[in-house]
Design a protein around this motif. Structure first.
Motif, PDB file in Angstrom:
ATOM      1  N   PHE A  68       0.903  -1.178   0.036  1.00 32.17           N
ATOM      2  CA  PHE A  68       0.055  -0.031  -0.024  1.00 32.17           C
ATOM      3  C   PHE A  68       0.980   1.295  -0.048  1.00 32.17           C
ATOM      4  O   PHE A  68       1.785   1.390   0.940  1.00 32.17           O
ATOM      5  CB  PHE A  68      -0.701   0.005   1.273  1.00 32.17           C
ATOM      6  N   PRO A  69       0.737   2.031  -1.083  1.00 31.34           N
ATOM      7  CA  PRO A  69       1.385   3.414  -1.101  1.00 31.34           C
ATOM      8  C   PRO A  69       1.072   4.351  -0.019  1.00 31.34           C
ATOM      9  O   PRO A  69       0.186   5.243  -0.266  1.00 31.34           O
ATOM     10  CB  PRO A  69       1.479   3.862  -2.386  1.00 31.34           C
ATOM     11  N   ILE A  70       1.569   4.380   1.115  1.00 31.65           N
ATOM     12  CA  ILE A  70       0.932   5.280   2.039  1.00 31.65           C
ATOM     13  C   ILE A  70       1.120   6.828   1.767  1.00 31.65           C
ATOM     14  O   ILE A  70       0.613   7.433   2.254  1.00 31.65           O
ATOM     15  CB  ILE A  70       1.500   4.869   3.459  1.00 31.65           C
ATOM     16  N   GLU A  71       2.307   6.857   0.908  1.00 35.40           N
ATOM     17  CA  GLU A  71       2.609   8.377   0.627  1.00 35.40           C
ATOM     18  C   GLU A  71       1.582   9.048  -0.286  1.00 35.40           C
ATOM     19  O   GLU A  71       1.546  10.213  -0.213  1.00 35.40           O
ATOM     20  CB  GLU A  71       4.064   8.460  -0.005  1.00 35.40           C
ATOM     21  N   ASN A  72       0.710   8.197  -0.935  1.00 31.18           N
ATOM     22  CA  ASN A  72      -0.485   8.576  -1.518  1.00 31.18           C
ATOM     23  C   ASN A  72      -1.454   9.132  -0.987  1.00 31.18           C
ATOM     24  O   ASN A  72      -2.669   9.415  -1.697  1.00 31.18           O
ATOM     25  CB  ASN A  72      -0.568   7.602  -2.700  1.00 31.18           C
ATOM     26  N   VAL A  73      -1.854   8.820   0.145  1.00 29.99           N
ATOM     27  CA  VAL A  73      -3.081   9.050   1.075  1.00 29.99           C
ATOM     28  C   VAL A  73      -3.247  10.612   0.976  1.00 29.99           C
ATOM     29  O   VAL A  73      -2.492  11.353   1.121  1.00 29.99           O
ATOM     30  CB  VAL A  73      -2.911   8.658   2.553  1.00 29.99           C
ATOM     31  N   LYS A  74      -4.367  10.855   0.550  1.00 33.43           N
ATOM     32  CA  LYS A  74      -4.886  12.256   0.441  1.00 33.43           C
ATOM     33  C   LYS A  74      -6.213  12.617   1.281  1.00 33.43           C
ATOM     34  O   LYS A  74      -7.122  11.721   1.340  1.00 33.43           O
ATOM     35  CB  LYS A  74      -5.329  12.791  -0.894  1.00 33.43           C
ATOM     36  N   GLY A  75      -6.503  13.888   1.576  1.00 28.68           N
ATOM     37  CA  GLY A  75      -7.660  14.240   2.563  1.00 28.68           C
ATOM     38  C   GLY A  75      -8.817  14.092   1.638  1.00 28.68           C
ATOM     39  O   GLY A  75      -9.753  13.578   2.241  1.00 28.68           O
ATOM     40  N   GLU A  76      -8.589  14.151   0.345  1.00 35.45           N
ATOM     41  CA  GLU A  76      -9.939  14.073  -0.672  1.00 35.45           C
ATOM     42  C   GLU A  76     -10.718  12.689  -0.512  1.00 35.45           C
ATOM     43  O   GLU A  76     -11.659  12.332  -0.839  1.00 35.45           O
ATOM     44  CB  GLU A  76      -9.554  14.524  -2.085  1.00 35.45           C
ATOM     45  N   TRP A  77      -9.846  11.682   0.012  1.00 38.11           N
ATOM     46  CA  TRP A  77     -10.135  10.346  -0.078  1.00 38.11           C
ATOM     47  C   TRP A  77     -11.478  10.279   1.329  1.00 38.11           C
ATOM     48  O   TRP A  77     -12.257   9.536   1.126  1.00 38.11           O
ATOM     49  CB  TRP A  77      -9.292   9.283   0.764  1.00 38.11           C
ATOM     50  N   PHE A  78     -11.312  11.258   2.099  1.00 42.95           N
ATOM     51  CA  PHE A  78     -12.245  11.015   3.376  1.00 42.95           C
ATOM     52  C   PHE A  78     -13.153  12.105   3.344  1.00 42.95           C
ATOM     53  O   PHE A  78     -13.529  13.145   4.348  1.00 42.95           O
ATOM     54  CB  PHE A  78     -11.452  11.178   4.714  1.00 42.95           C
ATOM     55  N   TYR A  79     -14.071  11.934   2.235  1.00 40.82           N
ATOM     56  CA  TYR A  79     -15.177  13.061   2.076  1.00 40.82           C
ATOM     57  C   TYR A  79     -16.494  12.723   2.621  1.00 40.82           C
ATOM     58  O   TYR A  79     -17.392  13.496   2.629  1.00 40.82           O
ATOM     59  CB  TYR A  79     -15.405  13.087   0.631  1.00 40.82           C
ATOM     60  N   GLU A  80     -16.639  11.416   3.255  1.00 41.19           N
ATOM     61  CA  GLU A  80     -17.971  11.235   3.839  1.00 41.19           C
ATOM     62  C   GLU A  80     -18.293  11.988   5.266  1.00 41.19           C
ATOM     63  O   GLU A  80     -17.243  12.344   6.057  1.00 41.19           O
ATOM     64  CB  GLU A  80     -18.139   9.827   4.325  1.00 41.19           C
ATOM     65  N   ASP A  81     -19.546  12.094   5.694  1.00 44.82           N
ATOM     66  CA  ASP A  81     -19.801  12.468   6.859  1.00 44.82           C
ATOM     67  C   ASP A  81     -19.545  11.623   8.033  1.00 44.82           C
ATOM     68  O   ASP A  81     -19.003  11.958   8.963  1.00 44.82           O
ATOM     69  CB  ASP A  81     -21.418  12.744   6.879  1.00 44.82           C
ATOM     70  N   SER A  82     -19.818  10.425   7.796  1.00 44.41           N
ATOM     71  CA  SER A  82     -19.678   9.271   8.755  1.00 44.41           C
ATOM     72  C   SER A  82     -19.369   7.870   8.274  1.00 44.41           C
ATOM     73  O   SER A  82     -19.581   7.637   6.924  1.00 44.41           O
ATOM     74  CB  SER A  82     -20.778   9.364   9.834  1.00 44.41           C
ATOM     75  N   VAL A  83     -18.817   7.283   9.157  1.00 46.78           N
ATOM     76  CA  VAL A  83     -18.427   5.841   8.738  1.00 46.78           C
ATOM     77  C   VAL A  83     -18.980   4.937   9.966  1.00 46.78           C
ATOM     78  O   VAL A  83     -18.402   5.213  11.061  1.00 46.78           O
ATOM     79  CB  VAL A  83     -17.049   5.364   8.277  1.00 46.78           C
ATOM     80  N   THR A  84     -19.612   3.925   9.648  1.00 43.39           N
ATOM     81  CA  THR A  84     -19.879   2.882  10.727  1.00 43.39           C
ATOM     82  C   THR A  84     -19.457   1.560  10.357  1.00 43.39           C
ATOM     83  O   THR A  84     -18.950   1.278   9.175  1.00 43.39           O
ATOM     84  CB  THR A  84     -21.657   2.590  10.474  1.00 43.39           C
ATOM     85  N   VAL A  85     -19.227   0.686  11.443  1.00 37.60           N
ATOM     86  CA  VAL A  85     -18.464  -0.673  11.227  1.00 37.60           C
ATOM     87  C   VAL A  85     -19.206  -1.535  11.800  1.00 37.60           C
ATOM     88  O   VAL A  85     -19.826  -1.542  13.047  1.00 37.60           O
ATOM     89  CB  VAL A  85     -16.847  -0.348  11.527  1.00 37.60           C
ATOM     90  N   GLU A  86     -19.216  -2.840  11.355  1.00 37.97           N
ATOM     91  CA  GLU A  86     -19.647  -3.818  12.271  1.00 37.97           C
ATOM     92  C   GLU A  86     -18.756  -5.165  12.178  1.00 37.97           C
ATOM     93  O   GLU A  86     -18.376  -5.422  11.190  1.00 37.97           O
ATOM     94  CB  GLU A  86     -21.183  -4.527  11.728  1.00 37.97           C
ATOM     95  N   VAL A  87     -18.080  -5.541  13.318  1.00 38.91           N
ATOM     96  CA  VAL A  87     -17.178  -6.296  13.391  1.00 38.91           C
ATOM     97  C   VAL A  87     -18.003  -7.783  13.726  1.00 38.91           C
ATOM     98  O   VAL A  87     -18.711  -7.993  14.509  1.00 38.91           O
ATOM     99  CB  VAL A  87     -16.174  -6.205  14.726  1.00 38.91           C
ATOM    100  N   PHE A  88     -17.638  -8.853  12.814  1.00 38.60           N
ATOM    101  CA  PHE A  88     -18.361  -9.916  12.850  1.00 38.60           C
ATOM    102  C   PHE A  88     -17.700 -11.040  13.719  1.00 38.60           C
ATOM    103  O   PHE A  88     -18.167 -11.708  14.313  1.00 38.60           O
ATOM    104  CB  PHE A  88     -18.518 -10.542  11.097  1.00 38.60           C
TER     105      PHE A  88
END
Length: 366
Positions: A68-88
């Protein structure tokens, strides 16, 4: 057997002196990794901090695991209002945890994406990090589209750019791309789609008939979906006849959002329209034209809240599309927000020449 496979994956990362993990700390890490990663630039450093050394990931629909090219992480990737997660499930073996779950992404109460994941978590330099990660996006399983029947470097990208311009009513852009495709692929019927779209919306029947005749002379080698879609531009068709043609096209390319949009336009009842559009949004929740079209149906039903939700998705994910702002202007007029509508119309007018006149005229009337 699946548990055995996961155990073997986990054991590959266990070191003799690796600290033992517990389920609660792993679950807390996974939940925070997703739920805190919103807010554009604010999310970047936290996201990077959760990634371990030599981290690799794989989209299970696309194949190989890769660094994974961590140097390519950009703020525009995180445009959502919220994220929910369910751990199975969390399976721990010493200092390694294998986690399975599901994550959903939201904008203004509308879920715009969902995926399922399987990842490996370890403790590195005293903190928990992801070491391996595999996922599959639920909405990316849709493949039944009107695909181009030609192959060539850049042909698919140009074809998609043309269609994207068409459905977002940047009609001159769609025409320009169409012209270039016709030049490069003179025997390809679907290269004319942008031209057909331009002429039918401009009510230019003479050029529409001429272009349709040229396109239909090139149908050899075209798919049934392409042939049927092109035939839908026949100016002699009644609304009901065009609906039948587009329904036939959907039988060949049932996931195609542009087809769903045009087909919905031919329907009479709002309940039917919403059903078709929601089926499309279930596959492509971030799609511009489907969110825009369903917003207008909700407006027609005086459901302004639902309309605004879908237009917020449109504007957030497609911020460079003037039609998103023009549409929001139409909604704000209905809601009685004249000043807000003027702002939206003027913004659309400034963004693209295709909207300069029509959006400015709407603003001037208020």
């Amino acid at each position: 057997m699946k548990k055995v496979g996961l155990l073997l994956i986990s054991l590959a990362f266990v070191q003799c002196a690796a600290p033992s993990l517990n389920e609660k700390e792993v679950e807390d890490f996974v939940v925070s990794h997703y739920t805190e990663k919103v807010g554009y630039e604010e999310a970047v450093e936290g996201f990077k901090a959760d990634i371990g050394k030599d981290f690799t990931m794989m989209h299970t629909l696309w194949g190989e695991s890769r660094p994974f090219p961590i140097e390519n992480v950009k703020g525009e990737w995180f445009y959502e209002d919220s994220v929910t997660v369910e751990v199975f499930d969390i399976y721990i073996n010493g200092g390694t945890a294998v986690v399975m779950g599901s994550d959903s992404y939201w904008i203004d109460g509308v879920r715009t994406g969902k995926s399922r994941f399987n990842g490996t978590v370890i403790k590195e330099d005293g903190k928990l990090v992801w070491k391996r990660y595999a996922y599959a996006s639920q909405n990316q399983r849709a493949m039944d589209m009107v695909w181009p029947s030609v192959e060539g470097e850049g042909s698919l990208d140009a074809y998609n750019d043309m269609r994207y311009a068409m459905v977002n009513l940047r009609n001159s852009d769609g025409m320009a791309i169409s012209d270039s495709l016709v030049e490069v692929y003179p025997d390809w019927a679907s290269a004319h789609l942008g031209q057909l779209h331009y002429y039918i919306l401009a009510n230019d029947e003479e050029n529409l008939r001429a272009t349709l005749a040229v396109a239909q002379s090139k149908l050899e080698g075209a798919s049934l979906a392409e042939k049927t879609l092109i035939s839908a531009y026949n100016p002699d068709l009644t609304r009901a006849e065009r609906r039948d043609v587009l329904a036939k096209a959907l039988s060949f390319a049932g996931d195609d959002p542009m087809l769903k949009f045009w087909y919905t336009w031919t329907l009479d009842g709002n309940d039917e329209k919403i059903a078709v559009l929601e089926s499309g949004l279930a596959r492509f929740p971030e799609n511009s034209v489907l969110n825009n079209m369903i917003a207008y149906v909700h407006m027609d039903n005086d459901n302004f809240e639902a309309a605004q939700q879908h237009l917020n998705v449109y504007m957030r994910i497609h911020p460079d599309e003037p039609n998103a702002y023009d549409s929001m202007g139409d909604l704000l007029v209905k809601m009685g927000d004249t000043e807000g509508a003027k702002e939206m119309y003027n913004k659309a007018a400034e963004m693209h020449p295709d909207f300069a006149e029509v959006s400015a005229a709407k603003a001037a009337k208020l």
